[in-house]
Design an enzyme around this catalytic site. Structure first.
Site, PDB file in Angstrom:
ATOM      1  N   THR A 104      -1.884 -23.630   5.647  1.00  0.00           N
ATOM      2  CA  THR A 104      -0.638 -23.268   6.347  1.00  0.00           C
ATOM      3  C   THR A 104      -0.598 -21.741   6.505  1.00  0.00           C
ATOM      4  OG1 THR A 104       0.577 -23.220   4.233  1.00  0.00           O
ATOM      5  CG2 THR A 104       0.684 -25.260   5.490  1.00  0.00           C
TER       6      THR A 104
ATOM      7  N   ASP B 249       4.799 -20.160   2.036  1.00  0.00           N
ATOM      8  CA  ASP B 249       5.089 -21.278   1.138  1.00  0.00           C
ATOM      9  C   ASP B 249       4.222 -21.126  -0.114  1.00  0.00           C
ATOM     10  OD1 ASP B 249       2.537 -21.826   2.013  1.00  0.00           O
ATOM     11  OD2 ASP B 249       3.084 -23.565   3.223  1.00  0.00           O
TER      12      ASP B 249
ATOM     13  N   HIS C  39       0.818  -1.214   0.000  1.00  0.00           N
ATOM     14  CA  HIS C  39       0.000   0.000   0.000  1.00  0.00           C
ATOM     15  C   HIS C  39       0.854   1.267   0.000  1.00  0.00           C
ATOM     16  CE1 HIS C  39      -4.109  -1.837   1.176  1.00  0.00           C
ATOM     17  NE2 HIS C  39      -3.410  -2.665   0.469  1.00  0.00           N
ATOM     18  N   ASP C  40       2.054   1.171   0.522  1.00  0.00           N
ATOM     19  CA  ASP C  40       2.960   2.313   0.420  1.00  0.00           C
ATOM     20  C   ASP C  40       3.423   2.474  -1.026  1.00  0.00           C
ATOM     21  OD1 ASP C  40       4.425   4.493   1.360  1.00  0.00           O
ATOM     22  OD2 ASP C  40       6.236   3.295   1.640  1.00  0.00           O
TER      23      ASP C  40
ATOM     24  N   SER D 269       4.793   7.237   2.724  1.00  0.00           N
ATOM     25  CA  SER D 269       3.644   8.141   2.864  1.00  0.00           C
ATOM     26  C   SER D 269       2.462   7.460   3.560  1.00  0.00           C
ATOM     27  CB  SER D 269       3.224   8.689   1.494  1.00  0.00           C
ATOM     28  OG  SER D 269       3.091   7.648   0.568  1.00  0.00           O
TER      29      SER D 269
ATOM     30  N   ASP E 160       7.673   5.499  -0.349  1.00  0.00           N
ATOM     31  CA  ASP E 160       8.217   6.702   0.284  1.00  0.00           C
ATOM     32  C   ASP E 160       7.672   6.918   1.696  1.00  0.00           C
ATOM     33  OD1 ASP E 160       5.615   7.396  -0.196  1.00  0.00           O
ATOM     34  OD2 ASP E 160       6.064   9.290  -1.199  1.00  0.00           O
TER      35      ASP E 160
ATOM     36  N   HIS F 234      -0.451 -13.820  -0.367  1.00  0.00           N
ATOM     37  CA  HIS F 234      -1.639 -14.268   0.371  1.00  0.00           C
ATOM     38  C   HIS F 234      -1.451 -15.662   0.967  1.00  0.00           C
ATOM     39  CE1 HIS F 234      -4.581 -11.235  -1.735  1.00  0.00           C
ATOM     40  NE2 HIS F 234      -3.628 -10.639  -1.036  1.00  0.00           N
ATOM     41  N   THR F 235      -0.277 -16.181   0.923  1.00  0.00           N
ATOM     42  CA  THR F 235       0.049 -17.407   1.653  1.00  0.00           C
ATOM     43  C   THR F 235       0.121 -17.156   3.160  1.00  0.00           C
ATOM     44  OG1 THR F 235       1.666 -19.201   1.878  1.00  0.00           O
ATOM     45  CG2 THR F 235       2.556 -17.047   1.364  1.00  0.00           C
TER      46      THR F 235
END
Ligand code: HEM
Ligand SMILES: *[C@@H]1O[C@H](CO)[C@@H](O)[C@H](O)[C@H]1NC(C)=O
Ligand SMILES: *[C@@H]1O[C@H](CO)[C@@H](O)[C@H](O)[C@H]1NC(C)=O
Ligand SMILES: *[C@@H]1O[C@H](CO)[C@@H](O)[C@H](O)[C@H]1NC(C)=O
Ligand SMILES: *[C@@H]1O[C@H](CO)[C@@H](O)[C@H](O)[C@H]1NC(C)=O
Length: 341
Positions: free
Chosen positions: A260, A265, A77-78, A87, A85, A205-206
């Site tokens: 998991t 992984d 998201h940065d 923000s 930076d 998203h693991t």
């Protein structure tokens, strides 16, 4: 599928974590960006940088296991909004609504902000005014990924912290779980990522969570004939429903990788054809011909996933980096040095 997964399904996702909203902003194409980062940037000015970051993330992650995933998402998201930076770390004040308080509340966890703050505090004692918050975030993210079992990749340093953070710049720069594949690919393409790189990065998203609001429509309001998306594993769908039935205050979350959840992984990719992804955007990876082959490749070969992911993270971490007078080294990560900004 079925019985092998059943016990885990019920154990693993009765979890409630508080929301704290945040996000990030604007549309910058990095393709021709002329940044200069280097691996030994702090070698002389802050020789203990590596060690301090590593010690602090280990301490924090062992006490707050949600830190790793939250921090990875914080970096995304940065970097996707006005570049890497820092923000996203700026707090709003009465004159400025900052990125982290964008209306699309993307629920970035407080532990992720906290780990950056802790590292900054220690570094300011050791080498005051030297290390930027954006470098801390990039390095901490890599170390947390490694701590969870993920790939090591090098993190070039020398980012300056940005001088602007505005909530209104966020929308349109971050992917959302209800986007079409066209929209998702576009969001990443604008920043210079291919479909293959996007798929590799989504392997993040693991680890981590998604709140019920992000997948409720798939389990309760899918279509006229069936309220639940038939592509979700039926046992998993039942478990998600019973989880979200308890979601009276919007805090209930499911693991993004139900098998998991805390291990970095390639299980996330193996889950997709089993119908074990809660987010529509995740499931879509094995439905769309532009992404399916990559998802299958990463499911079959964790080494390949790790290599591609590491490269993707290096690219993500270099998006529109600010150097020289385009930025500053903040004294505090949540405030510009010149509070007027
Ligand atoms: C099309 C692409 C993507 C979509 C639609 C998407 C969407 C989401 C959503 C909806 C959540 C749940 C947020 C919540 O409810 O709190 C989430 C969590 C997360 N996302 Fe993504 N994401 C995408 C790509 C990525 C990428 C590229 C990365 C990192 C490289 C990433 C890292 C994470 C992490 C680590 C979490 C867990 C956060 C936590 O547990 O606090 N995502 N994502
Ligand atoms: C998100 O923001 C909306 C509007 O700003 C608010 O109504 C809602 O309660 C917020 N949700 C969460 C989970 O913070
Ligand atoms: C996705 O959901 C958000 C928030 O509910 C909404 O504003 C947006 O229009 C939706 N986007 C798509 C592509 O449906
Ligand atoms: C939200 O609901 C959950 C589960 O019912 C509960 O454990 C949690 O304390 C509640 N949180 C808040 C902020 O009310
Ligand atoms: C998996 O990927 C790695 C790295 O790209 C490659 O060297 C290896 O041969 C692959 N393994 C298999 C079984 O295909």
């Amino acid at each position: 599928m079925g019985s092998r997964f059943t016990p885990l399904l019920f154990l693993l996702f009765m979890i409630s974590i508080p929301f704290s909203s945040s996000s990030k902003s604007d549309n910058i194409n990095n393709k021709n960006n002329n940044y200069k980062l280097s691996l030994d940037y702090y070698k002389r000015t802050c020789p203990d940088f590596d060690r301090i970051v590593r010690e602090q993330i280990q301490d924090k992650q062992s006490k707050q296991p949600t830190t790793a995933a939250g921090t990875v998402r914080l970096l995304l998201h940065d970097c996707m909004v006005s570049g890497c930076d820092g923000s996203i770390l700026i707090a709003s004040n009465s004159f400025n609504k900052a990125e982290r308080d964008a209306d699309i509340n993307l629920s970035l966890p407080g532990d992720a902000f906290d780990v950056v703050t802790r590292i900054k505090t220690i570094l300011e004692l050791s080498c005051p005014g030297v290390v930027s918050c954006s470098d801390i975030l990039a390095e901490a993210t890599r170390d947390l990924i490694v701590m969870q079992g993920g790939p090591f990749y090098t993190v070039p340093l020398g980012r300056k912290d940005g001088l602007v953070s505005k909530a209104e710049t966020v929308e349109g720069n971050l992917p959302r779980s209800n986007m079409s594949m066209d929209q998702m690919l576009k969001i990443f393409e604008v920043k210079g990522f291919s479909a293959r790189e996007m798929v590799a990065l989504m392997g993040a998203h693991t680890i981590g969570f998604a709140h019920c609001t992000e997948f409720k429509d798939r389990i309760y309001r899918y279509g006229k004939k069936t309220p639940t998306d038939p592509e979700i594993n039926p046992k998993y769908a039942e478990a998600l429903k019973s989880l979200c039935a308890k979601d009276t205050n919007g805090t209930m979350s499911a693991f993004n990788d139900v098998l998991t959840p805390n291990k970095f992984d390639n299980m996330y990719f193996k889950n997709l054809p089993r119908g074990l992804a809660a987010l529509a955007s995740d499931h879509m990876l094995i439905k769309d011909p532009r992404t399916k082959g990559f998802a299958e490749w990463f499911a079959a070969n964790q080494t390949a996933f790790f290599e591609e992911f590491g490269r993707g993270m290096q690219k993500l971490g270099a998006l529109n980096v600010k150097t020289g007078n385009d930025g500053e080294v903040r004294r505090r990560c949540d405030t510009f040095n010149d509070v007027q900004n």
